[in-house]
Design an enzyme around this catalytic site. Structure first.
Site, PDB file in Angstrom:
ATOM      1  N   HIS A  45       0.762  -1.253   0.000  1.00  0.00           N
ATOM      2  CA  HIS A  45       0.000   0.000   0.000  1.00  0.00           C
ATOM      3  C   HIS A  45       0.790   1.300   0.000  1.00  0.00           C
ATOM      4  O   HIS A  45       0.186   2.356  -0.154  1.00  0.00           O
ATOM      5  CB  HIS A  45      -0.955   0.015   1.201  1.00  0.00           C
ATOM      6  CG  HIS A  45      -1.908  -1.135   1.203  1.00  0.00           C
ATOM      7  ND1 HIS A  45      -2.882  -1.299   0.235  1.00  0.00           N
ATOM      8  CD2 HIS A  45      -2.018  -2.203   2.030  1.00  0.00           C
ATOM      9  CE1 HIS A  45      -3.552  -2.416   0.483  1.00  0.00           C
ATOM     10  NE2 HIS A  45      -3.051  -2.980   1.560  1.00  0.00           N
ATOM     11  N   LYS A  83     -14.351  -1.962   8.951  1.00  0.00           N
ATOM     12  CA  LYS A  83     -15.455  -2.593   8.214  1.00  0.00           C
ATOM     13  C   LYS A  83     -15.887  -3.899   8.868  1.00  0.00           C
ATOM     14  O   LYS A  83     -17.055  -4.272   8.818  1.00  0.00           O
ATOM     15  CB  LYS A  83     -15.032  -2.874   6.766  1.00  0.00           C
ATOM     16  CG  LYS A  83     -15.014  -1.637   5.879  1.00  0.00           C
ATOM     17  CD  LYS A  83     -14.543  -2.010   4.469  1.00  0.00           C
ATOM     18  CE  LYS A  83     -14.486  -0.784   3.577  1.00  0.00           C
ATOM     19  NZ  LYS A  83     -13.778  -1.080   2.308  1.00  0.00           N
ATOM     20  N   HIS A  86      -3.252  -3.072   7.903  1.00  0.00           N
ATOM     21  CA  HIS A  86      -4.346  -3.391   6.982  1.00  0.00           C
ATOM     22  C   HIS A  86      -4.920  -2.093   6.445  1.00  0.00           C
ATOM     23  O   HIS A  86      -5.093  -1.137   7.192  1.00  0.00           O
ATOM     24  CB  HIS A  86      -5.416  -4.205   7.728  1.00  0.00           C
ATOM     25  CG  HIS A  86      -6.740  -4.273   7.038  1.00  0.00           C
ATOM     26  ND1 HIS A  86      -6.959  -5.049   5.919  1.00  0.00           N
ATOM     27  CD2 HIS A  86      -7.915  -3.657   7.301  1.00  0.00           C
ATOM     28  CE1 HIS A  86      -8.226  -4.880   5.530  1.00  0.00           C
ATOM     29  NE2 HIS A  86      -8.819  -4.044   6.356  1.00  0.00           N
TER      30      HIS A  86
END
Length: 128
Positions: free
Chosen positions: A12, A66, A119
């Site tokens: 990322h 989430k 994450h």
């Protein structure tokens, strides 16, 4: 073995890069960062900001993840990001991606003693 923190950076963080003038950015980077080795990873976001700025998000706005966990954090400011999304006609091992750039706030999950991102949860419009 690769730590969760190192995996996050590989998948990322691309501080120096940008997709601005390169429609092939995702096709190149998804291969270079090893996300097309056993399958075409369907969606992935790269953040084009200094690593320290991305890591600092772990001490910014605490938001629910989430999956319902509570260790997610949203960046106060928007960041330059690139979203890579696999195309419908993509067939492993010839993974093909659509490259979309945006300025958005990022949401990351953090853990560990150093409390660093492990994450990438989401990108959202910055909250005012």
């Amino acid at each position: 073995a690769e730590s969760s923190a190192m995996k996050f950076q590989r998948q990322h963080v691309d501080s120096e890069g940008s997709s601005s003038s390169n429609a092939n950015y995702c096709n190149e980077m998804m291969v270079r960062r090893k996300m097309t080795q056993d399958r075409c990873k369907p969606v992935n976001t790269f953040v084009h900001e200094p690593l320290a700025d991305v890591q600092a998000v772990c001490f910014q706005k605490n938001v629910p993840c989430k999956n319902g966990q509570t260790n997610c954090y949203q960046s106060y400011s928007s960041m330059h990001i690139t979203d890579c999304r696999v195309t419908s006609n993509s067939k492993f091992p010839d993974c093909s991606y659509r490259t979309t750039q945006a300025q958005k706030s990022i949401v990351v999950a953090c853990e560990g003693n150093l409390y660093v991102p492990v994450h990438f949860d989401a990108s959202v419009e910055p909250s005012t």
